[in-house]
Design an enzyme around this catalytic site. Structure first.
Site, PDB file in Angstrom:
ATOM      1  N   GLU A  37       0.857  -1.190   0.000  1.00  0.00           N
ATOM      2  CA  GLU A  37       0.000   0.000   0.000  1.00  0.00           C
ATOM      3  C   GLU A  37       0.895   1.242   0.000  1.00  0.00           C
ATOM      4  OE1 GLU A  37      -3.230   1.063  -0.202  1.00  0.00           O
ATOM      5  OE2 GLU A  37      -2.403   3.045   0.156  1.00  0.00           O
ATOM      6  N   GLN A  38       0.544   2.193  -0.882  1.00  0.00           N
ATOM      7  CA  GLN A  38       1.386   3.391  -0.996  1.00  0.00           C
ATOM      8  C   GLN A  38       1.255   4.334   0.200  1.00  0.00           C
ATOM      9  OE1 GLN A  38       0.103   5.406  -4.542  1.00  0.00           O
ATOM     10  NE2 GLN A  38      -1.872   5.982  -3.705  1.00  0.00           N
ATOM     11  N   ARG A 111     -17.298   3.287   5.391  1.00  0.00           N
ATOM     12  CA  ARG A 111     -16.168   2.748   4.606  1.00  0.00           C
ATOM     13  C   ARG A 111     -15.065   2.232   5.526  1.00  0.00           C
ATOM     14  NH1 ARG A 111     -15.449   4.376  -0.807  1.00  0.00           N
ATOM     15  NH2 ARG A 111     -13.201   4.301  -0.661  1.00  0.00           N
ATOM     16  N   TYR A 220     -28.628   8.377   5.306  1.00  0.00           N
ATOM     17  CA  TYR A 220     -28.992   7.181   6.084  1.00  0.00           C
ATOM     18  C   TYR A 220     -28.087   7.081   7.304  1.00  0.00           C
ATOM     19  CZ  TYR A 220     -25.294   5.290   2.915  1.00  0.00           C
ATOM     20  OH  TYR A 220     -24.148   5.083   2.178  1.00  0.00           O
ATOM     21  N   ASP A 297     -11.875  -1.432  -8.612  1.00  0.00           N
ATOM     22  CA  ASP A 297     -11.923  -0.224  -9.446  1.00  0.00           C
ATOM     23  C   ASP A 297     -10.829  -0.200 -10.513  1.00  0.00           C
ATOM     24  OD1 ASP A 297     -14.104   0.711  -8.117  1.00  0.00           O
ATOM     25  OD2 ASP A 297     -13.166   2.520  -7.318  1.00  0.00           O
TER      26      ASP A 297
HETATM   27  C1  LIG Z   1     -19.364   8.898  -3.739  1.00  0.00           C
HETATM   28  C2  LIG Z   1     -19.117   7.416  -3.739  1.00  0.00           C
HETATM   29  C3  LIG Z   1     -20.037   6.561  -3.113  1.00  0.00           C
HETATM   30  C4  LIG Z   1     -19.847   5.187  -3.147  1.00  0.00           C
HETATM   31  N1  LIG Z   1     -20.777   4.365  -2.553  1.00  0.00           N
HETATM   32  C5  LIG Z   1     -20.636   3.021  -2.622  1.00  0.00           C
HETATM   33  C6  LIG Z   1     -21.613   2.163  -2.031  1.00  0.00           C
HETATM   34  O1  LIG Z   1     -22.599   2.628  -1.436  1.00  0.00           O
HETATM   35  N2  LIG Z   1     -21.430   0.806  -2.122  1.00  0.00           N
HETATM   36  C7  LIG Z   1     -20.337   0.252  -2.754  1.00  0.00           C
HETATM   37  O2  LIG Z   1     -20.222  -0.974  -2.812  1.00  0.00           O
HETATM   38  N3  LIG Z   1     -19.389   1.059  -3.327  1.00  0.00           N
HETATM   39  C8  LIG Z   1     -19.515   2.419  -3.275  1.00  0.00           C
HETATM   40  N4  LIG Z   1     -18.561   3.225  -3.830  1.00  0.00           N
HETATM   41  C9  LIG Z   1     -17.440   2.614  -4.564  1.00  0.00           C
HETATM   42  C10 LIG Z   1     -16.326   2.112  -3.689  1.00  0.00           C
HETATM   43  O3  LIG Z   1     -15.920   3.103  -2.779  1.00  0.00           O
HETATM   44  C11 LIG Z   1     -15.132   1.721  -4.575  1.00  0.00           C
HETATM   45  O4  LIG Z   1     -15.579   0.974  -5.674  1.00  0.00           O
HETATM   46  C12 LIG Z   1     -14.157   0.871  -3.782  1.00  0.00           C
HETATM   47  O5  LIG Z   1     -13.620   1.608  -2.727  1.00  0.00           O
HETATM   48  C13 LIG Z   1     -13.029   0.389  -4.704  1.00  0.00           C
HETATM   49  O6  LIG Z   1     -12.063  -0.261  -3.956  1.00  0.00           O
HETATM   50  P1  LIG Z   1     -10.644  -0.594  -4.576  1.00  0.00           P
HETATM   51  O7  LIG Z   1      -9.903  -1.281  -3.499  1.00  0.00           O
HETATM   52  O8  LIG Z   1     -10.811  -1.263  -5.892  1.00  0.00           O
HETATM   53  O9  LIG Z   1      -9.989   0.824  -4.909  1.00  0.00           O
HETATM   54  P2  LIG Z   1      -9.574   2.006  -3.916  1.00  0.00           P
HETATM   55  O10 LIG Z   1     -10.557   2.136  -2.813  1.00  0.00           O
HETATM   56  O11 LIG Z   1      -9.333   3.183  -4.783  1.00  0.00           O
HETATM   57  O12 LIG Z   1      -8.207   1.525  -3.271  1.00  0.00           O
HETATM   58  C14 LIG Z   1      -6.992   1.559  -3.981  1.00  0.00           C
HETATM   59  C15 LIG Z   1      -5.850   1.485  -2.985  1.00  0.00           C
HETATM   60  O13 LIG Z   1      -4.635   1.321  -3.681  1.00  0.00           O
HETATM   61  C16 LIG Z   1      -3.668   2.242  -3.203  1.00  0.00           C
HETATM   62  N5  LIG Z   1      -2.767   2.490  -4.349  1.00  0.00           N
HETATM   63  C17 LIG Z   1      -3.026   3.174  -5.490  1.00  0.00           C
HETATM   64  N6  LIG Z   1      -1.978   3.127  -6.331  1.00  0.00           N
HETATM   65  C18 LIG Z   1      -1.029   2.367  -5.712  1.00  0.00           C
HETATM   66  C19 LIG Z   1       0.268   1.919  -6.091  1.00  0.00           C
HETATM   67  N7  LIG Z   1       0.804   2.243  -7.278  1.00  0.00           N
HETATM   68  N8  LIG Z   1       0.959   1.151  -5.211  1.00  0.00           N
HETATM   69  C20 LIG Z   1       0.431   0.819  -3.991  1.00  0.00           C
HETATM   70  N9  LIG Z   1      -0.788   1.229  -3.593  1.00  0.00           N
HETATM   71  C21 LIG Z   1      -1.517   1.965  -4.442  1.00  0.00           C
HETATM   72  C22 LIG Z   1      -4.475   3.443  -2.754  1.00  0.00           C
HETATM   73  O14 LIG Z   1      -3.761   4.230  -1.822  1.00  0.00           O
HETATM   74  C23 LIG Z   1      -5.688   2.750  -2.151  1.00  0.00           C
HETATM   75  O15 LIG Z   1      -5.485   2.395  -0.804  1.00  0.00           O
HETATM   76  C24 LIG Z   1     -18.711   4.628  -3.802  1.00  0.00           C
HETATM   77  C25 LIG Z   1     -17.770   5.471  -4.402  1.00  0.00           C
HETATM   78  C26 LIG Z   1     -17.973   6.847  -4.374  1.00  0.00           C
HETATM   79  C27 LIG Z   1     -16.975   7.738  -5.053  1.00  0.00           C
END
Ligand SMILES: Cc1cc2nc3c(=O)[nH]c(=O)nc-3n(C[C@H](O)[C@H](O)[C@H](O)COP(=O)(O)OP(=O)(O)OC[C@H]3O[C@@H](n4cnc5c(N)ncnc54)[C@H](O)[C@@H]3O)c2cc1C
Length: 393
Positions: A37-38, A111, A220, A297
């Site tokens: 993790e960065q 979250r 909510y 994502d």
């Molecule tokens: C307004 C909003 C509301 C939302 N509501 C919901 C909801 O109600 N229900 C739901 O299921 N989802 C919801 N989401 C979506 C959800 O938050 C994301 O889809 C989810 O957090 C994605 O997780 P992830 O781990 O794929 O990516 P991220 O959460 O973006 O995590 C990526 C991680 O990787 C790290 N990173 C990045 N680049 C590097 C690198 N090169 N090297 C090492 N580490 C790195 C970052 O620091 C971070 O910790 C919402 C999103 C938004 C914007």
């Protein structure tokens, strides 16, 4: 770090929701995993996350369904109201009736709480190593192993690489190469209040969505009812790359002008908002190459209108671990099988999330049509419309 019989670990780039649940799901199948993790610590900012019944089906397969419910809130209803007239457009029961239909609950959580459940699970499993201040900058796939290069210049060798580095994934650039995410033109302002900061006549146990012209506002309770989550979304041409910047409340109030007093009074309670510029990408069907794959994502960023990004990342992780366990000697084939099983489902959510966004922000004739379509629907009819999503995994 290597497994008990000397095998190389899986390398996970990113310790957000997707990265941690992936590490845990793989460790449960007996594979050693290193998470890079960065950031300085494993931590989630932000606000509420809705958890549809589909995530609980996935969580059951890794034994985390009960702990996810510990701090969550089960709302009674999802209520959609017209933000101009105040009229109820539709109300869908989310409690026992929803659980009876889909076999799993509908909950809302912070979250930090979902991230905390995954972090604790990883910390309790000695096959997972969690490493902070470790940014993954590049990788090389050697066929039988992968090397990643960290920001520090250090190189780390592993069995395979799973990129969970989010919407702005660097690793995606090398695997897919489709440039930057698409800026939707919609902005979300999010805030969390303490229960006592919400006037009693405005506090509701439900998920309430106020649908206005080019805006919507959702609120909510969170964390067993001790917190209150507020999300205000509107169309804007403001664009700041990334997310979670400081917000400009003047723009917020200008966009919600003329909406119901309940909406405006709640917006006025908030002193500090955080802003998210909402982006997504076109769905793709190929996000794995050899010993490298994408997840969450990084693979399929979506607008939040179906509240499914974290749910999809969790489904991905469970699926990926099962495919790897089914053919541990052929990781490229396991990654292909994972991608094959996931791309249509996640692509459907990406596309439908855009449609829902239009629906929430309808105005004029479109808003009238929305009312005619939804008002008077029975709970069973509403559930049928959601079955493709909540009945999945
Ligand atoms: C307004 C909003 C509301 C939302 N509501 C919901 C909801 O109600 N229900 C739901 O299921 N989802 C919801 N989401 C979506 C959800 O938050 C994301 O889809 C989810 O957090 C994605 O997780 P992830 O781990 O794929 O990516 P991220 O959460 O973006 O995590 C990526 C991680 O990787 C790290 N990173 C990045 N680049 C590097 C690198 N090169 N090297 C090492 N580490 C790195 C970052 O620091 C971070 O910790 C919402 C999103 C938004 C914007």
């Amino acid at each position: 770090m290597a497994g008990t019989n000397g095998e190389l670990p899986f390398l996970v780039a990113g310790g957000g929701i997707g990265g941690l649940v992936t590490a845990y799901a793989l460790a449960l199948k007996g594979f050693p995993v290193r998470v890079f993790e960065q950031a300085e610590e494993f931590k989630e900012l932000g606000a509420g996350i809705q958890l549809g019944p589909n995530i609980f089906r996935a969580l059951k397969r890794i034994g985390l369904d009960h702990s996810m419910l510990d701090d969550a809130w089960i709302p009674n209803n999802l209520e959609m109201r017209d933000a101009l007239s105040g009229e109820i457009i539709t109300s869908i029961p989310l409690g026992d009736q929803m659980k009876a239909r889909f076999g799993e609950p509908y909950a809302v959580t912070h979250r930090a709480d979902i991230h905390g459940v995954y972090l604790k699970a990883c910390q309790s499993n000695n096959l997972v190593s969690l490493e902070t201040r470790r940014r993954v900058d590049d990788f090389e796939d050697h066929g039988d192993a992968v090397t990643i290069r960290l920001e520090s210049g250090e190189e780390v060798r592993g069995r395979a690489l799973i990129a969970c580095d989010g919407m702005w994934s660097r690793i995606r650039e090398k695997i897919v190469g489709d440039g930057k995410p698409r800026v939707s033109g919609h902005i979300a302002y999010r805030a969390v209040l303490k229960r006592e900061e919400v006037p009693d006549d405005l506090w509701r146990p439900d998920v309430v969505l106020w649908a206005g012209p080019k805006t919507h506002f959702v609120h909510y309770p969170l964390r067993r009812g001790t917190l209150y989550n507020l999300v205000a979304v509107f169309h804007s041409d403001r664009y700041v790359e990334g997310w979670n910047a400081e917000a400009d409340s003047e723009e917020l109030f200008a966009r919600f002008k003329g909406e119901r007093p309940e909406v405006l009074r709640l917006l006025e309670r908030i002193e500090t908002w955080r802003m998210w510029v909402l982006c997504d990408r076109e769905p793709i069907k190929e996000w794995s190459k050899g010993n490298v794959t994408l997840l969450g994502d990084a693979a399929h960023p979506m607008l939040q209108y179906l509240a499914q990004g974290a749910c999809m990342a969790t489904e991905d992780a469970v699926c990926l671990a099962e495919k790897v366990a089914a053919q541990p000697k052929d990781i490229p084939a396991a990654f292909q099988a994972y991608q094959q099983q996931r791309y249509l489902r996640t692509g459907q959510v990406q596309i439908m999330a855009r449609v829902y966004g239009e629906f929430y922000h309808a105005r004029g004739v479109a808003a009238e049509l929305r009312y005619n379509m939804l008002h008077g629907r029975t709970a069973a009819q509403s559930y049928d419309g959601m079955a493709w999503l909540y009945g999945g995994m």
